[in-house]
Design a protein around this motif. Structure first.
Motif, PDB file in Angstrom:
ATOM      1  N   ASP A 206       6.245  10.781  -1.784  1.00 15.94           N
ATOM      2  CA  ASP A 206       5.095  10.724  -0.737  1.00 15.94           C
ATOM      3  C   ASP A 206       3.855  10.541  -1.362  1.00 15.94           C
ATOM      4  O   ASP A 206       3.523  11.573  -2.041  1.00 15.94           O
ATOM      5  N   ILE A 207       2.989   9.425  -0.858  1.00 16.17           N
ATOM      6  CA  ILE A 207       1.747   9.233  -1.375  1.00 16.17           C
ATOM      7  C   ILE A 207       0.792   8.836  -0.371  1.00 16.17           C
ATOM      8  O   ILE A 207       1.329   7.750   0.413  1.00 16.17           O
ATOM      9  N   GLU A 208      -0.145   9.729  -0.072  1.00 17.03           N
ATOM     10  CA  GLU A 208      -0.965   9.715   1.060  1.00 17.03           C
ATOM     11  C   GLU A 208      -0.064   9.302   2.390  1.00 17.03           C
ATOM     12  O   GLU A 208      -0.742   8.236   3.030  1.00 17.03           O
ATOM     13  N   GLY A 209       1.001   9.988   2.668  1.00 18.72           N
ATOM     14  CA  GLY A 209       1.462   9.515   3.969  1.00 18.72           C
ATOM     15  C   GLY A 209       2.540   8.574   4.020  1.00 18.72           C
ATOM     16  O   GLY A 209       3.062   8.229   5.041  1.00 18.72           O
ATOM     17  N   THR A 210       2.807   8.009   2.815  1.00 12.82           N
ATOM     18  CA  THR A 210       3.840   6.679   2.677  1.00 12.82           C
ATOM     19  C   THR A 210       4.416   6.946   1.686  1.00 12.82           C
ATOM     20  O   THR A 210       4.245   7.513   0.773  1.00 12.82           O
ATOM     21  N   GLU A 211       6.163   6.906   2.034  1.00 16.02           N
ATOM     22  CA  GLU A 211       7.105   7.111   1.370  1.00 16.02           C
ATOM     23  C   GLU A 211       7.172   5.797   0.009  1.00 16.02           C
ATOM     24  O   GLU A 211       7.128   4.918   0.325  1.00 16.02           O
ATOM     25  N   GLN A 212       6.931   6.396  -1.234  1.00 20.40           N
ATOM     26  CA  GLN A 212       6.900   4.732  -2.006  1.00 20.40           C
ATOM     27  C   GLN A 212       8.062   5.151  -3.073  1.00 20.40           C
ATOM     28  O   GLN A 212       8.001   6.246  -3.843  1.00 20.40           O
ATOM     29  N   HIS A 213       8.526   3.913  -3.666  1.00 21.68           N
ATOM     30  CA  HIS A 213       9.413   3.806  -4.735  1.00 21.68           C
ATOM     31  C   HIS A 213       8.961   3.792  -5.969  1.00 21.68           C
ATOM     32  O   HIS A 213       8.138   2.926  -6.284  1.00 21.68           O
ATOM     33  N   ILE A 214       9.109   4.687  -6.784  1.00 24.21           N
ATOM     34  CA  ILE A 214       8.619   4.674  -8.332  1.00 24.21           C
ATOM     35  C   ILE A 214       9.809   5.039  -9.318  1.00 24.21           C
ATOM     36  O   ILE A 214      10.538   6.009  -9.220  1.00 24.21           O
TER      37      ILE A 214
ATOM     38  N   GLU B 146       6.193   0.660  -7.089  1.00 23.69           N
ATOM     39  CA  GLU B 146       6.367  -0.357  -5.681  1.00 23.69           C
ATOM     40  C   GLU B 146       5.448  -0.008  -4.796  1.00 23.69           C
ATOM     41  O   GLU B 146       5.744   1.042  -4.124  1.00 23.69           O
ATOM     42  N   ARG B 147       4.156  -0.833  -4.429  1.00 23.70           N
ATOM     43  CA  ARG B 147       3.458  -0.633  -3.574  1.00 23.70           C
ATOM     44  C   ARG B 147       4.061  -0.389  -2.044  1.00 23.70           C
ATOM     45  O   ARG B 147       5.141  -0.853  -1.940  1.00 23.70           O
ATOM     46  N   PRO B 148       3.177   0.109  -1.171  1.00 16.72           N
ATOM     47  CA  PRO B 148       3.828   0.026   0.311  1.00 16.72           C
ATOM     48  C   PRO B 148       4.120  -1.247   0.647  1.00 16.72           C
ATOM     49  O   PRO B 148       3.299  -2.158   0.605  1.00 16.72           O
ATOM     50  N   GLY B 149       5.249  -1.519   1.378  1.00 15.84           N
ATOM     51  CA  GLY B 149       5.817  -2.592   1.654  1.00 15.84           C
ATOM     52  C   GLY B 149       6.351  -3.440   0.718  1.00 15.84           C
ATOM     53  O   GLY B 149       6.990  -4.633   1.195  1.00 15.84           O
ATOM     54  N   TYR B 150       6.685  -2.993  -0.536  1.00 16.23           N
ATOM     55  CA  TYR B 150       7.547  -3.698  -1.383  1.00 16.23           C
ATOM     56  C   TYR B 150       8.643  -3.104  -1.935  1.00 16.23           C
ATOM     57  O   TYR B 150       8.685  -1.783  -1.929  1.00 16.23           O
ATOM     58  N   GLY B 151       9.613  -3.691  -2.299  1.00 13.43           N
ATOM     59  CA  GLY B 151      10.894  -3.060  -2.756  1.00 13.43           C
ATOM     60  C   GLY B 151      11.421  -1.773  -1.645  1.00 13.43           C
ATOM     61  O   GLY B 151      11.626  -2.111  -0.414  1.00 13.43           O
ATOM     62  N   TRP B 152      11.553  -0.625  -2.070  1.00 13.89           N
ATOM     63  CA  TRP B 152      12.056   0.483  -1.454  1.00 13.89           C
ATOM     64  C   TRP B 152      10.910   1.115  -0.967  1.00 13.89           C
ATOM     65  O   TRP B 152      11.174   2.225  -0.260  1.00 13.89           O
ATOM     66  N   SER B 153       9.920   0.747  -1.086  1.00 17.16           N
ATOM     67  CA  SER B 153       8.595   1.588  -0.620  1.00 17.16           C
ATOM     68  C   SER B 153       8.365   1.304   0.965  1.00 17.16           C
ATOM     69  O   SER B 153       8.866   0.088   1.353  1.00 17.16           O
TER      70      SER B 153
ATOM     71  N   MET C   8      -2.059   4.305  -6.427  1.00 22.26           N
ATOM     72  CA  MET C   8      -1.716   4.051  -7.853  1.00 22.26           C
ATOM     73  C   MET C   8      -1.935   5.424  -8.405  1.00 22.26           C
ATOM     74  O   MET C   8      -1.184   5.828  -9.280  1.00 22.26           O
ATOM     75  N   ASP C   9      -3.137   5.826  -8.460  1.00 30.39           N
ATOM     76  CA  ASP C   9      -3.388   7.121  -9.146  1.00 30.39           C
ATOM     77  C   ASP C   9      -2.634   8.383  -8.692  1.00 30.39           C
ATOM     78  O   ASP C   9      -2.191   9.005  -9.618  1.00 30.39           O
ATOM     79  N   ALA C  10      -2.292   8.419  -7.487  1.00 34.39           N
ATOM     80  CA  ALA C  10      -1.617   9.527  -7.045  1.00 34.39           C
ATOM     81  C   ALA C  10      -0.037   9.438  -7.579  1.00 34.39           C
ATOM     82  O   ALA C  10       0.565  10.271  -7.765  1.00 34.39           O
ATOM     83  N   ALA C  11       0.392   8.063  -7.831  1.00 34.08           N
ATOM     84  CA  ALA C  11       1.697   7.945  -7.982  1.00 34.08           C
ATOM     85  C   ALA C  11       1.709   8.335  -9.573  1.00 34.08           C
ATOM     86  O   ALA C  11       2.822   8.916 -10.111  1.00 34.08           O
TER      87      ALA C  11
END
Length: 77
Positions: free
Chosen positions: A2-10, A51-58, A74-77
């Protein structure tokens, strides 16, 4: 993650110096695009596919896509 309220795939493969793959706009799955290259480099480097929000599994996001927001995520990731 979870990065700034959005689940992101890394995806992280760990060893050595860091190499971060941040694909440009228009790719549907950065993880799939960079998988083979990431695997080749894992013996020599710590590799990260972001994977930014809206891309891949994010998840999608309604948050601003201004550059300061992108950098913050990206810094939070």
């Amino acid at each position: 993650m979870d990065i700034e309220g959005t689940e992101q795939h890394i995806t992280v493969e760990s060893k050595g110096e860091s190499v971060v793959f941040v694909p440009g706009s228009g790719t549907s799955s950065p993880y799939a695009d960079w998988f083979e290259i990431q695997q080749v480099l894992t013996d020599d480097a710590k590799t990260v596919v972001y994977e930014r929000p809206g891309y891949g599994w994010s998840e999608q996001t309604d948050a601003s896509r201004a550059i300061d927001r992108l950098v913050s995520e990206m810094d939070a990731a």
